[in-house]
Design a protein around this motif. Structure first.
Motif, PDB file in Angstrom:
ATOM      1  N   LEU A   1      -6.824  -1.733  -4.598  1.00 19.48           N
ATOM      2  CA  LEU A   1      -6.861  -2.835  -3.642  1.00 19.48           C
ATOM      3  C   LEU A   1      -6.778  -4.206  -4.316  1.00 19.48           C
ATOM      4  O   LEU A   1      -6.054  -5.091  -3.848  1.00 19.48           O
TER       5      LEU A   1
ATOM      6  N   PRO B   1      -4.591   5.342   4.020  1.00 16.40           N
ATOM      7  CA  PRO B   1      -5.912   4.860   3.601  1.00 16.40           C
ATOM      8  C   PRO B   1      -5.824   3.608   2.730  1.00 16.40           C
ATOM      9  O   PRO B   1      -5.043   3.553   1.786  1.00 16.40           O
ATOM     10  N   GLY B   2      -6.606   2.593   3.086  1.00 14.40           N
ATOM     11  CA  GLY B   2      -6.685   1.379   2.280  1.00 14.40           C
ATOM     12  C   GLY B   2      -5.847   0.226   2.780  1.00 14.40           C
ATOM     13  O   GLY B   2      -6.052  -0.920   2.376  1.00 14.40           O
ATOM     14  N   LYS B   3      -4.890   0.501   3.680  1.00 14.43           N
ATOM     15  CA  LYS B   3      -3.982  -0.561   4.127  1.00 14.43           C
ATOM     16  C   LYS B   3      -4.724  -1.695   4.816  1.00 14.43           C
ATOM     17  O   LYS B   3      -4.487  -2.878   4.535  1.00 14.43           O
TER      18      LYS B   3
ATOM     19  N   GLU C   1      -6.120   4.208   9.704  1.00 16.80           N
ATOM     20  CA  GLU C   1      -6.693   4.320   8.366  1.00 16.80           C
ATOM     21  C   GLU C   1      -6.411   5.693   7.763  1.00 16.80           C
ATOM     22  O   GLU C   1      -6.188   5.823   6.554  1.00 16.80           O
TER      23      GLU C   1
ATOM     24  N   CYS D   1       0.831  -1.204   0.000  1.00 17.58           N
ATOM     25  CA  CYS D   1       0.000   0.000   0.000  1.00 17.58           C
ATOM     26  C   CYS D   1       0.866   1.255   0.000  1.00 17.58           C
ATOM     27  O   CYS D   1       0.624   2.186  -0.755  1.00 17.58           O
TER      28      CYS D   1
ATOM     29  N   ASP E   1      -7.903  -2.506   4.542  1.00 12.30           N
ATOM     30  CA  ASP E   1      -8.747  -3.216   3.567  1.00 12.30           C
ATOM     31  C   ASP E   1      -7.914  -4.122   2.677  1.00 12.30           C
ATOM     32  O   ASP E   1      -8.349  -5.215   2.303  1.00 12.30           O
TER      33      ASP E   1
ATOM     34  N   GLY F   1      -2.256   6.560  -0.003  1.00 15.97           N
ATOM     35  CA  GLY F   1      -2.860   5.258   0.285  1.00 15.97           C
ATOM     36  C   GLY F   1      -3.080   4.437  -0.969  1.00 15.97           C
ATOM     37  O   GLY F   1      -2.549   4.739  -2.044  1.00 15.97           O
ATOM     38  N   CYS F   2      -3.904   3.402  -0.852  1.00 16.13           N
ATOM     39  CA  CYS F   2      -4.055   2.451  -1.954  1.00 16.13           C
ATOM     40  C   CYS F   2      -5.506   2.023  -2.174  1.00 16.13           C
ATOM     41  O   CYS F   2      -5.750   0.951  -2.731  1.00 16.13           O
ATOM     42  N   SER F   3      -6.448   2.835  -1.727  1.00 13.96           N
ATOM     43  CA  SER F   3      -7.861   2.456  -1.806  1.00 13.96           C
ATOM     44  C   SER F   3      -8.329   2.165  -3.233  1.00 13.96           C
ATOM     45  O   SER F   3      -9.246   1.367  -3.438  1.00 13.96           O
ATOM     46  N   LYS F   4      -7.683   2.791  -4.221  1.00  7.72           N
ATOM     47  CA  LYS F   4      -8.113   2.624  -5.606  1.00  7.72           C
ATOM     48  C   LYS F   4      -7.448   1.426  -6.299  1.00  7.72           C
ATOM     49  O   LYS F   4      -7.809   1.099  -7.440  1.00  7.72           O
TER      50      LYS F   4
END
Length: 394
Positions: free
Chosen positions: A264, A323-325, A319, A211, A327, A259-262
């Motif tokens: 995942l 962000p996204g880690k 988070e 991430c 998830d 982050g990496c939300s997009k």
């Protein structure tokens, strides 16, 4: 008239030069004063941010010590002060990092390896003892725990209580992904230091690194490493990074990670591929050298159903920082359950996601690390699995 005109033009040109020189001198003075003021401001801001960051770390440590995770808050505060001094890594070949040696009241690291409780004081018959290696990241290293209460130490105690004297070594390094752990293990094997059993306790940093770095399978912090310049340029090279200036921080605020939300799905696939590839490799070595293996995917705070107010706040902060880690790690583990990997035997990897599910008491001292009670619960599971592999020594 011609001579007078030439004299006038010369006089005008001379005046222009004098005025231009005076103007340039004024500009240089203004620039010098501005540069001096900027330097003073930069130094002042740097000092301010250093103090502010230190206060923030101290406040976080005090909050963790008083979160209910530790029975003795004063002792916990003393521990966290020592942790700040001890938590340093140095460069190491092949693996990029290793733990710096340290000697303290709660934390001791020698030759890059954290001290682990030794059962030899209870069982002097070394011929009957098992040699067990542990590899992993900060949770296994014991960030938040004293030497004798890390997971490897507690496992050693539990085995001793059940009649098995084990020489346990904690090779964990803060921030290690599984590939780094694998390389550390190979280095030990190269020394002909072969265990009876090796335990790999990991997963979270694998997701964290994917991430943070935006790609799977690289060490955490890999993007911050600078390429070494050619020798002829090395002495003259000066590296100035704008983000390191306090003035930039004043103008832009603290750097927020994207982050990496997009991404995942892609990153979780890649992280899982790397992890499983390492597991397969270790399993192949184990068959060749006749040692046993245990693999554990560590739990995360979001797995804990009954979170305290403090734990809920830590989850939100975690988070927000990346962000996204969380998830990504959840998705990575879910895909592991669904994926059929023919080269691995069934139940080779133990997912500990439910180990804190029904625990209402405080477990996590921050967004990713648990206190000594959490270590004990995990250690009971690992010790039980080891006891299932080896009959107690009589």
């Amino acid at each position: 008239m011609g001579a007078d005109d030439a004299l006038l033009r010369t006089s005008v040109a001379r005046m222009r030069v004098i005025r231009l020189t005076a103007l340039l001198n004024e500009i240089w003075v203004i620039l010098g004063v501005a540069l001096l003021l900027l330097t003073i401001l930069e130094v002042s801001l740097t000092s301010y941010y250093e103090r502010a960051d230190k206060r923030e770390r101290q406040s976080a440590a005090k909050a963790a010590a008083n979160s209910g995770v530790y029975a003795n808050a004063d002792l916990a505060e003393e521990y966290f002060k020592e942790l700040t001094d001890a938590k340093h890594r140095t460069w190491a070949p092949y693996t990029q990092t290793r733990e710096a040696d340290y000697k303290g009241k709660f934390i001791n690291v020698n030759d890059g390896t954290r001290r682990t409780w030794d059962s030899e004081a209870i069982n002097d018959d070394r011929s009957t003892g098992l040699k067990i290696f542990f590899f992993g990241g900060s949770t296994l290293w014991g960030l938040g725990s004293r030497d004798d209460f890390t997971i490897p130490s507690l496992v050693a105690k539990m085995l001793a209580e059940n009649g098995i004297g084990a020489k346990v070594t904690n090779y964990a390094v803060i921030g290690d992904v599984t590939t780094q752990s694998l390389i550390r293990f190979v280095i030990e094997l190269r020394k002909r230091n072969v265990p009876d059993l090796v335990v790999f306790y990991s997963g979270s940093v694998e997701a964290f690194s994917a991430c943070y770095e935006g790609e799977p399978g690289v060490p955490l912090g890999n993007s911050n490493l600078e390429k070494r310049p050619p020798k002829k340029e090395e002495k003259a090279r000066i590296s100035i990074r704008l983000e390191n200036f306090a003035l930039i921080r004043l103008l832009t605020g603290k750097t927020q990670l994207a982050g990496c939300s997009k991404k995942l799905d892609v990153l979780s696939d890649g992280a899982l591929d790397v992890y499983l590839g390492n597991v397969r490799f270790i399993e192949a070595i184990s068959r060749s050298l006749s040692f046993k293996t245990l693999f554990y995917l560590e739990p995360q705070l979001s797995d804990k159903t009954h979170r305290t107010k403090y734990e809920e706040d830590q989850l939100l902060k975690s988070e927000k920082r990346l962000p996204g880690k969380n998830d990504l790690y959840s998705l990575m583990r879910s895909k592991l359950v669904k994926r059929e990997d023919q080269s691995l035997e069934k139940n080779v990897i133990h997912d500990l996601r439910t180990i804190f599910s029904d625990v209402a008491s405080p477990i996590y001292m921050d967004g990713g690390h648990y206190g000594e009670d959490g270590n004990e619960r995990i250690s009971r599971k690992i010790a039980a699995d080891i006891l299932a592999l080896y009959a107690p020594v009589k």
